[in-house]
Structures are given as C-alpha cells and as structure tokens.
Design a protein around this motif. Structure first.
Motif, PDB file in Angstrom:
ATOM      1  N   SER A   1       0.824  -1.202   0.000  1.00 36.39           N
ATOM      2  CA  SER A   1       0.000   0.000   0.000  1.00 36.39           C
ATOM      3  C   SER A   1       0.862   1.258   0.000  1.00 36.39           C
ATOM      4  O   SER A   1       0.624   2.192  -0.768  1.00 36.39           O
ATOM      5  CB  SER A   1      -0.931  -0.005   1.220  1.00 36.39           C
ATOM      6  N   VAL A   2       1.890   1.281   0.854  1.00 39.30           N
ATOM      7  CA  VAL A   2       2.799   2.420   0.905  1.00 39.30           C
ATOM      8  C   VAL A   2       3.552   2.558  -0.416  1.00 39.30           C
ATOM      9  O   VAL A   2       3.764   3.668  -0.922  1.00 39.30           O
ATOM     10  CB  VAL A   2       3.797   2.272   2.075  1.00 39.30           C
ATOM     11  N   GLY A   3       3.929   1.430  -1.008  1.00 39.21           N
ATOM     12  CA  GLY A   3       4.632   1.461  -2.288  1.00 39.21           C
ATOM     13  C   GLY A   3       3.775   2.053  -3.391  1.00 39.21           C
ATOM     14  O   GLY A   3       4.257   2.865  -4.205  1.00 39.21           O
ATOM     15  N   PHE A   4       2.500   1.688  -3.418  1.00 39.07           N
ATOM     16  CA  PHE A   4       1.595   2.257  -4.421  1.00 39.07           C
ATOM     17  C   PHE A   4       1.347   3.741  -4.157  1.00 39.07           C
ATOM     18  O   PHE A   4       1.179   4.529  -5.089  1.00 39.07           O
ATOM     19  CB  PHE A   4       0.273   1.490  -4.442  1.00 39.07           C
ATOM     20  N   ALA A   5       1.318   4.139  -2.883  1.00 38.65           N
ATOM     21  CA  ALA A   5       1.163   5.556  -2.548  1.00 38.65           C
ATOM     22  C   ALA A   5       2.366   6.360  -3.045  1.00 38.65           C
ATOM     23  O   ALA A   5       2.216   7.474  -3.561  1.00 38.65           O
ATOM     24  CB  ALA A   5       1.008   5.725  -1.035  1.00 38.65           C
ATOM     25  N   ALA A   6       3.557   5.794  -2.903  1.00 39.61           N
ATOM     26  CA  ALA A   6       4.764   6.460  -3.399  1.00 39.61           C
ATOM     27  C   ALA A   6       4.751   6.513  -4.924  1.00 39.61           C
ATOM     28  O   ALA A   6       5.125   7.532  -5.532  1.00 39.61           O
ATOM     29  CB  ALA A   6       6.009   5.721  -2.900  1.00 39.61           C
TER      30      ALA A   6
ATOM     31  N   LEU B   1       3.221  14.178  -0.416  1.00 40.87           N
ATOM     32  CA  LEU B   1       4.331  13.268  -0.140  1.00 40.87           C
ATOM     33  C   LEU B   1       4.660  13.168   1.349  1.00 40.87           C
ATOM     34  O   LEU B   1       4.810  12.078   1.895  1.00 40.87           O
ATOM     35  CB  LEU B   1       5.572  13.716  -0.915  1.00 40.87           C
ATOM     36  N   ILE B   2       4.744  14.313   2.029  1.00 37.22           N
ATOM     37  CA  ILE B   2       5.160  14.293   3.434  1.00 37.22           C
ATOM     38  C   ILE B   2       4.141  13.586   4.332  1.00 37.22           C
ATOM     39  O   ILE B   2       4.507  12.673   5.083  1.00 37.22           O
ATOM     40  CB  ILE B   2       5.440  15.730   3.932  1.00 37.22           C
ATOM     41  N   PRO B   3       2.844  13.956   4.288  1.00 36.89           N
ATOM     42  CA  PRO B   3       1.894  13.250   5.172  1.00 36.89           C
ATOM     43  C   PRO B   3       1.711  11.783   4.803  1.00 36.89           C
ATOM     44  O   PRO B   3       1.668  10.919   5.689  1.00 36.89           O
ATOM     45  CB  PRO B   3       0.581  14.028   4.980  1.00 36.89           C
ATOM     46  N   ALA B   4       1.593  11.500   3.497  1.00 35.44           N
ATOM     47  CA  ALA B   4       1.285  10.131   3.081  1.00 35.44           C
ATOM     48  C   ALA B   4       2.444   9.180   3.353  1.00 35.44           C
ATOM     49  O   ALA B   4       2.276   8.158   4.035  1.00 35.44           O
ATOM     50  CB  ALA B   4       0.920  10.117   1.590  1.00 35.44           C
ATOM     51  N   ILE B   5       3.598   9.501   2.839  1.00 33.59           N
ATOM     52  CA  ILE B   5       4.739   8.608   3.000  1.00 33.59           C
ATOM     53  C   ILE B   5       5.251   8.660   4.441  1.00 33.59           C
ATOM     54  O   ILE B   5       5.662   7.636   5.008  1.00 33.59           O
ATOM     55  CB  ILE B   5       5.861   8.973   2.015  1.00 33.59           C
ATOM     56  N   GLY B   6       5.224   9.855   5.064  1.00 31.87           N
ATOM     57  CA  GLY B   6       5.673   9.973   6.448  1.00 31.87           C
ATOM     58  C   GLY B   6       4.823   9.145   7.390  1.00 31.87           C
ATOM     59  O   GLY B   6       5.348   8.417   8.244  1.00 31.87           O
ATOM     60  N   SER B   7       3.503   9.241   7.251  1.00 34.46           N
ATOM     61  CA  SER B   7       2.613   8.455   8.117  1.00 34.46           C
ATOM     62  C   SER B   7       2.762   6.972   7.832  1.00 34.46           C
ATOM     63  O   SER B   7       2.683   6.137   8.753  1.00 34.46           O
ATOM     64  CB  SER B   7       1.159   8.882   7.913  1.00 34.46           C
ATOM     65  N   GLY B   8       2.993   6.621   6.553  1.00 32.84           N
ATOM     66  CA  GLY B   8       3.198   5.220   6.208  1.00 32.84           C
ATOM     67  C   GLY B   8       4.403   4.650   6.927  1.00 32.84           C
ATOM     68  O   GLY B   8       4.370   3.513   7.426  1.00 32.84           O
TER      69      GLY B   8
ATOM     70  N   GLU C   1      -4.918  -4.874  17.461  1.00 35.21           N
ATOM     71  CA  GLU C   1      -5.958  -3.851  17.420  1.00 35.21           C
ATOM     72  C   GLU C   1      -5.384  -2.488  17.042  1.00 35.21           C
ATOM     73  O   GLU C   1      -6.023  -1.708  16.333  1.00 35.21           O
ATOM     74  CB  GLU C   1      -6.668  -3.779  18.773  1.00 35.21           C
ATOM     75  N   ILE C   2      -4.163  -2.180  17.502  1.00 38.97           N
ATOM     76  CA  ILE C   2      -3.510  -0.919  17.129  1.00 38.97           C
ATOM     77  C   ILE C   2      -3.247  -0.886  15.629  1.00 38.97           C
ATOM     78  O   ILE C   2      -3.535   0.108  14.946  1.00 38.97           O
ATOM     79  CB  ILE C   2      -2.187  -0.748  17.911  1.00 38.97           C
ATOM     80  N   CYS C   3      -2.716  -1.969  15.082  1.00 43.13           N
ATOM     81  CA  CYS C   3      -2.446  -2.035  13.641  1.00 43.13           C
ATOM     82  C   CYS C   3      -3.732  -1.980  12.831  1.00 43.13           C
ATOM     83  O   CYS C   3      -3.774  -1.396  11.746  1.00 43.13           O
ATOM     84  CB  CYS C   3      -1.676  -3.313  13.316  1.00 43.13           C
ATOM     85  N   CYS C   4      -4.780  -2.586  13.353  1.00 47.11           N
ATOM     86  CA  CYS C   4      -6.071  -2.573  12.663  1.00 47.11           C
ATOM     87  C   CYS C   4      -6.574  -1.150  12.505  1.00 47.11           C
ATOM     88  O   CYS C   4      -7.020  -0.750  11.424  1.00 47.11           O
ATOM     89  CB  CYS C   4      -7.070  -3.432  13.440  1.00 47.11           C
ATOM     90  N   ARG C   5      -6.493  -0.362  13.565  1.00 45.30           N
ATOM     91  CA  ARG C   5      -6.957   1.032  13.513  1.00 45.30           C
ATOM     92  C   ARG C   5      -6.060   1.894  12.637  1.00 45.30           C
ATOM     93  O   ARG C   5      -6.541   2.674  11.808  1.00 45.30           O
ATOM     94  CB  ARG C   5      -7.040   1.615  14.922  1.00 45.30           C
ATOM     95  N   ARG C   6      -4.759   1.752  12.791  1.00 43.54           N
ATOM     96  CA  ARG C   6      -3.829   2.643  12.104  1.00 43.54           C
ATOM     97  C   ARG C   6      -3.619   2.262  10.644  1.00 43.54           C
ATOM     98  O   ARG C   6      -3.260   3.109   9.832  1.00 43.54           O
ATOM     99  CB  ARG C   6      -2.511   2.682  12.859  1.00 43.54           C
ATOM    100  N   GLY C   7      -3.825   1.009  10.315  1.00 50.12           N
ATOM    101  CA  GLY C   7      -3.741   0.615   8.915  1.00 50.12           C
ATOM    102  C   GLY C   7      -4.808   1.300   8.085  1.00 50.12           C
ATOM    103  O   GLY C   7      -4.561   1.744   6.961  1.00 50.12           O
ATOM    104  N   LEU C   8      -6.005   1.402   8.651  1.00 47.43           N
ATOM    105  CA  LEU C   8      -7.089   2.101   7.960  1.00 47.43           C
ATOM    106  C   LEU C   8      -6.866   3.611   7.978  1.00 47.43           C
ATOM    107  O   LEU C   8      -7.230   4.315   7.029  1.00 47.43           O
ATOM    108  CB  LEU C   8      -8.431   1.753   8.609  1.00 47.43           C
ATOM    109  N   LEU C   9      -6.260   4.112   9.045  1.00 48.44           N
ATOM    110  CA  LEU C   9      -5.974   5.548   9.147  1.00 48.44           C
ATOM    111  C   LEU C   9      -5.086   6.009   7.993  1.00 48.44           C
ATOM    112  O   LEU C   9      -5.230   7.133   7.496  1.00 48.44           O
ATOM    113  CB  LEU C   9      -5.299   5.844  10.489  1.00 48.44           C
ATOM    114  N   PHE C  10      -4.180   5.144   7.552  1.00 48.93           N
ATOM    115  CA  PHE C  10      -3.276   5.494   6.455  1.00 48.93           C
ATOM    116  C   PHE C  10      -4.060   5.879   5.202  1.00 48.93           C
ATOM    117  O   PHE C  10      -3.694   6.822   4.486  1.00 48.93           O
ATOM    118  CB  PHE C  10      -2.342   4.316   6.160  1.00 48.93           C
TER     119      PHE C  10
END
Length: 262
Positions: A195-200, A213-220, A240-249
């Motif tokens: 997902s991060v690779g496709f965002a880049a 670039l900064i928010p998307a790749i930085g947060s990734g 549960e933390i990864c579940c929430r933050r994966g969607l946040l990305f």
C-alpha cells in the motif's frame, strides 16, 4: 478523498457528482457490513460479545437484513441519477457482497479468502468518483484502488489476529487460524508495504508535491513501525492498534490528495 483528485478541473458540478458517488459507495459498504455482522454472529459471540447481534441486544436478524438491503437500495437510486457506469459498479459490488456473505465466506475453504474478497468492496470506493466523468485516466484509478485494497487487507488481517480465538472456535479459515498469528502478522506487514509502495508510485507518476508526499509517505513509515511490533509480538493489543492505524493510512492519503488539489 476521491472527488479532490479528479482528472478534470475542480468544478461545483464535478464536486456534487463525485461526492454523491462516494456517498453511494459508502452506503454499499455499510450494507455489506450489516451482511458481515449477520454472517459472523457466532464468531462475534466469542471475539466481540459487545456487538449488537452477538450480545443479543438486537434479536431480530430480519430487521438487520432489511436495513442492509435498504442501504443498497438507496445507493442504487443515487447511482441511477449519476450515470450508468456508476450504477453498473454498484450492481457489481452488490453481487460480490451477496455471493461472498451468502455463500463463499462459510463454504470457500481457502485461507484468507474472506479478507481478499471483502477488501475489494472497500477498495472500489475511489473508482465510484472517477466514474462520474467520461475522460478519465486508468493509471491513478488503479493506483488509488491498490492503495485502499492492500491497506484494507493489512488492517483486516491485523483485525483477524485480534479475533483469532473466536474465529478458530467458529471454524473460520483465515490467515491467523491457518498460518498462525506470527505468519499472519508478516502477511499484514507485506500488504501494508505494498500500500505504501503504491502511494509512493502515485506521487511520482502524477508528480504530486510535498502536501501529498510528506503526510502520506511519512505516516506510512510511522505506521509501519506498528506492524513490525506486531510481528515481534502478535498480541491482541498490538493487532488492534495495527487494525486502527492501517485504515488511518488510507484517510491520511485522501486528505493529502485534497490538500494537493487546492
């Protein structure tokens, strides 16, 4: 997210149509979530006993089914007044939902098949807004679809690690119950890296600036640390933390695209 990054100049007409298409996509997603809760009621009694159906607070499954169907109907009506392409997309997504939750989820014995199929419905939302115009480029659509799809797979897999006990007792075959939590965490990490690779890739192919670039790749990169922690310790809390933050990305990518379009 999607109306801000259209192939056409930003106009009020495009804004309204793309917003309505995105809302229709969300209605379809909400209807599919209702179908999912009905399908997962036995597993949720163990993994999520606080949920309405699992706890017994809602006892009439027929009413939940009717509510889900109502969301689909509203989505169809909205899509009908946009154009035929959006309406066809809505019909395709609905067919995927009914076949998946009505038959495949309980009968298809392929590990992770439920996650792979259900994430398609979430990832189709960006396509709805693009389908409101005629002359669009497929490259950004496919990249947006891939960002959403693999981010959703990562967070769904993390959620499955959190629900592993209930899914195992209910006989659900997914990544954690088949491969174990450690390997499932590796699958979640790999999906998030994609997902991060496709965002880049979207940034470079569409020549997006620093507002994206900064928010998307930085947060990734920051969220990536959570998935590494999950591999080290695939506990329910870390999952549960990864579940929430994966969607946040996904939503950070969307807001970054909005800022880039201003």
């Amino acid at each position: 997210m999607t109306f801000a990054y259209g192939p056409h100049p930003f106009t009020i007409a495009f804004f309204i149509k793309a917003t309505l298409a995105t809302v229709a996509g969300m209605f379809l997603l909400t209807g599919s979530l209702a179908m999912n809760d009905i399908c997962d009621i036995d597993a949720d009694k163990i993994a999520h006993p606080e949920r309405a159906l699992a706890s017994g607070k809602v006892t009439n499954i027929g009413h939940v089914t009717l509510g889900g169907l109502l969301f689909f109907l509203i989505a169809f009506i909205i899509c009908f007044f946009i154009n035929t392409v959006v309406l066809r997309l809505a019909i395709i997504e609905s067919m995927i939902c009914f076949v998946h939750y009505g038959f495949l989820k309980r009968n298809l014995k392929i590990p992770g098949s439920s996650i792979i199929i259900s994430c398609l419905m979430f990832a189709m939302i960006p396509i709805f807004a693009y389908a409101t115009v005629e002359n669009y480029s497929w490259k950004p659509i496919l990249l947006l679809f891939s960002i959403w799809y693999f981010a959703d797979i990562s967070q769904d897999t993390a959620g499955a690690i959190s629900d592993e006990e209930g899914d195992r007792e209910a006989g659900v075959i997914n990544f954690p119950t088949y491969f174990g939590n450690k390997r499932a965490a590796c699958i979640a990490l790999f999906a998030f890296l994609l997902s991060v690779g496709f965002a880049a890739t979207l940034s470079f192919t569409e020549r997006l600036g620093l507002f994206y670039l900064i928010p998307a790749i930085g947060s990734g990169g920051i969220i990536l640390l959570n998935f590494l922690r999950l591999i080290h310790s695939p506990s329910k809390v870390n999952a549960e933390i990864c579940c929430r933050r994966g969607l946040l990305f996904v939503w950070i990518v969307g807001m970054s695209l909005f800022l880039e379009s201003l």
